[in-house]
Scaffold this motif. Structure first.
Motif, PDB file in Angstrom:
ATOM      1  N   LEU A 135       1.081  -0.878   0.324  1.00  0.00           N
ATOM      2  CA  LEU A 135       0.391   0.046   0.355  1.00  0.00           C
ATOM      3  C   LEU A 135       1.163   1.331   0.016  1.00  0.00           C
ATOM      4  O   LEU A 135       1.974   1.343   1.330  1.00  0.00           O
ATOM      5  N   ASP A 136       0.560   2.239  -1.006  1.00  0.00           N
ATOM      6  CA  ASP A 136       1.006   3.687  -0.753  1.00  0.00           C
ATOM      7  C   ASP A 136       0.218   4.325  -0.626  1.00  0.00           C
ATOM      8  O   ASP A 136      -0.765   5.289  -0.843  1.00  0.00           O
ATOM      9  N   PHE A 137      -0.192   4.580   0.835  1.00  0.00           N
ATOM     10  CA  PHE A 137      -1.296   5.114   1.825  1.00  0.00           C
ATOM     11  C   PHE A 137      -1.146   6.534   1.077  1.00  0.00           C
ATOM     12  O   PHE A 137      -2.228   7.261   0.989  1.00  0.00           O
ATOM     13  N   SER A 138       0.220   7.776   1.074  1.00  0.00           N
ATOM     14  CA  SER A 138      -0.220   9.361   0.731  1.00  0.00           C
ATOM     15  C   SER A 138      -0.135   9.510  -0.851  1.00  0.00           C
ATOM     16  O   SER A 138      -1.230  10.051  -0.404  1.00  0.00           O
ATOM     17  N   GLN A 139      -0.537   7.703  -1.293  1.00  0.00           N
ATOM     18  CA  GLN A 139      -0.782   8.839  -2.696  1.00  0.00           C
ATOM     19  C   GLN A 139      -2.226   7.607  -2.977  1.00  0.00           C
ATOM     20  O   GLN A 139      -2.854   7.856  -4.243  1.00  0.00           O
ATOM     21  N   ARG A 140      -2.448   6.308  -1.978  1.00  0.00           N
ATOM     22  CA  ARG A 140      -3.737   6.021  -2.015  1.00  0.00           C
ATOM     23  C   ARG A 140      -3.688   5.753  -2.794  1.00  0.00           C
ATOM     24  O   ARG A 140      -4.412   5.151  -4.419  1.00  0.00           O
ATOM     25  N   ILE A 141      -3.394   4.264  -3.480  1.00  0.00           N
ATOM     26  CA  ILE A 141      -2.252   3.446  -4.354  1.00  0.00           C
ATOM     27  C   ILE A 141      -2.351   2.029  -4.153  1.00  0.00           C
ATOM     28  O   ILE A 141      -0.961   1.800  -2.771  1.00  0.00           O
ATOM     29  N   LEU A 142      -2.948   0.501  -4.401  1.00  0.00           N
ATOM     30  CA  LEU A 142      -2.423  -0.484  -4.041  1.00  0.00           C
ATOM     31  C   LEU A 142      -1.936  -1.163  -5.657  1.00  0.00           C
ATOM     32  O   LEU A 142      -2.726  -1.473  -5.750  1.00  0.00           O
ATOM     33  N   TYR A 143      -0.717  -2.053  -5.006  1.00  0.00           N
ATOM     34  CA  TYR A 143       0.512  -3.139  -5.721  1.00  0.00           C
ATOM     35  C   TYR A 143      -0.584  -4.120  -5.087  1.00  0.00           C
ATOM     36  O   TYR A 143      -0.015  -4.476  -4.262  1.00  0.00           O
ATOM     37  N   CYS A 144      -1.256  -5.240  -6.161  1.00  0.00           N
ATOM     38  CA  CYS A 144      -1.079  -6.667  -5.839  1.00  0.00           C
ATOM     39  C   CYS A 144      -0.509  -7.369  -7.054  1.00  0.00           C
ATOM     40  O   CYS A 144      -0.421  -7.076  -7.727  1.00  0.00           O
ATOM     41  N   LEU A 145       0.500  -8.273  -6.276  1.00  0.00           N
ATOM     42  CA  LEU A 145       1.021  -9.293  -7.127  1.00  0.00           C
ATOM     43  C   LEU A 145       0.517 -10.309  -7.313  1.00  0.00           C
ATOM     44  O   LEU A 145       0.343 -11.085  -6.081  1.00  0.00           O
ATOM     45  N   ASP A 146       0.247 -10.586  -8.605  1.00  0.00           N
ATOM     46  CA  ASP A 146      -0.332 -11.596  -9.055  1.00  0.00           C
ATOM     47  C   ASP A 146       0.222 -12.838  -9.315  1.00  0.00           C
ATOM     48  O   ASP A 146       1.163 -12.967 -10.056  1.00  0.00           O
TER      49      ASP A 146
END
Length: 382
Positions: free
Chosen positions: A47-58
């Motif tokens: 989670l990049d909380f400040s940018q509101r981006i969630l990275y998900c590794l499949d």
């Protein structure tokens, strides 16, 4: 009424947004939204909380040739919308992102288990992704003593040291923690340095750093998945790399449990730096002497002494079977546990002073949510 948000990856292809809602003395955990857009087998979240981006590794499936890396925006309700998707080495189970000095460049490194591989990325702005800059396929020169699990390299975690100059990747198959330096301008290529070599049959899985507030000495704690012990190594910076000495090892549960029968999974240090928590699969494993002897696997809590050694504090229920991963919130008063074998997320309350997880009888189980698949990662939205 107050609410805290979490995200959970489950291996049926979904990522759920969860809400822990508290009203007075009552708490409930509910599912607020679900997305299938992390593709076939979500494995880990960043989670990049400040940018509101969630990275998900499949992770991908056995029939696939590759996995994928996905980025998501998070709206005001916690709903996820995919921004980008690129390829990733198959069987990815762990990843970490990091800023490179003051250059504005952000790196992202993945570790794959079944097909041992390292993926190296340079992340774009606002969730933009590009294909891997580099893919590395580590291997080992000889089989370890646990032949079914140590016939080749098996990577299981990615962390950075406190200086954020070195990337450490535990190799369960090779009985080592691999160490890399990254390119300070472009992330790749990675340069492999001398590893931390463990005792044969240890099977290092996950690791965390800790600095003694009394002495300033740096330690690395890691859990041996195979021998079921927690290790504490003293770390020093020498000759452009890391050097190690081992002050202690302690059984996560008991030395009476034979190796590989009650494997450890996650390890974390509480935000105040006073305790280590480790999850155990002591009841859910078929080979365990305790198999299905109770309704739950367990969490082991240890206090950290000034010299980096550990002292047992508590052995508590995890709330389900196969607690593959857990995460402590930033306040340190709650722990979210994801269970792989019965598809649940369980939230426990912690007593910050004693370090103990508060029991269900004392009102410490704050919420349970049953998801559509095996839960492999839980992330607090903070």
């Amino acid at each position: 009424m107050s609410a805290q948000q979490l995200f959970a990856a489950h291996s049926d292809g979904n990522v759920s947004t969860l809400a822990l809602t508290t009203a007075g003395d009552t708490s409930t955990l509910s599912i607020s939204s679900v997305t299938p857009l992390c593709e076939t087998n979500p494995a880990t979240l960043n989670l990049d909380f400040s940018q509101r981006i969630l990275y998900c590794l499949d992770r991908g499936r056995a029939v696939d040739r590759q996995g994928s890396l996905n980025s998501f925006s998070i709206d005001a309700t916690g709903k996820l919308e995919r921004i980008a998707r690129v390829s990733a080495p198959i069987s990815g189970v762990a990843a970490e992102f990091f800023d490179i000095g003051r250059t504005g460049v952000r790196g992202y490194v993945t570790a794959s288990y079944n097909r041992s591989a390292i993926g190296v990325y340079r992340l774009g702005e606002n969730g933009a992704l590009t294909e891997p800059l580099e893919t590395i396929f580590p291997n080992i020169t000889s089989t370890g003593p646990v032949t079914l699990r140590q016939d080749r390299s098996y990577l299981h975690h990615v962390i950075l040291d406190p200086t954020r100059e070195f990337i450490l990747i535990p190799d369960l198959g090779g009985d080592m923690i691999r160490v890399f330096k990254y390119d300070e301008k472009n992330v790749a290529p990675l340069k492999e340095l001398a590893p931390l070599v463990t005792n044969p049959g240890t099977g290092p899985r996950h690791a965390v750093f800790w600095k003694s507030p009394e002495s300033g000495v740096l330690y690395l704690f890691f859990n041996g998945e195979l021998d079921q012990k927690i290790y504490s190594y003293r770390i020093e910076y020498k000759n452009g790399g890391l050097s190690w000495s081992q002050p202690s090892a302690i059984a996560s549960i008991s030395d009476d449990l034979a190796p590989t029968t009650a494997p450890t999974s996650e390890i974390a240090i509480t935000p105040d730096g006073r305790f280590v928590i480790v999850s155990n699969r002591d009841v859910s494993f078929a080979t365990s002497a305790q198999n299905r002897s109770g309704p739950s696997d367990t969490l082991s809590v240890f206090s950290i002494r000034a010299n980096g050694t550990l002292s047992p504090v508590q052995h508590a229920p995890s709330g389900g079977y196969s607690p593959r991963q857990f995460m402590i919130n930033k306040a340190g008063d709650k722990i979210a546990v994801g269970h792989q074998n019965n598809n649940t997320v369980v939230i426990w309350e912690r007593d910050i002073e004693s370090g103990k997880i508060i029991s269900e009888a004392e009102g410490g189980k704050l919420g349970v949510a049953t998801l559509s698949g095996a839960v492999v990662f839980v992330q607090w939205d903070e």
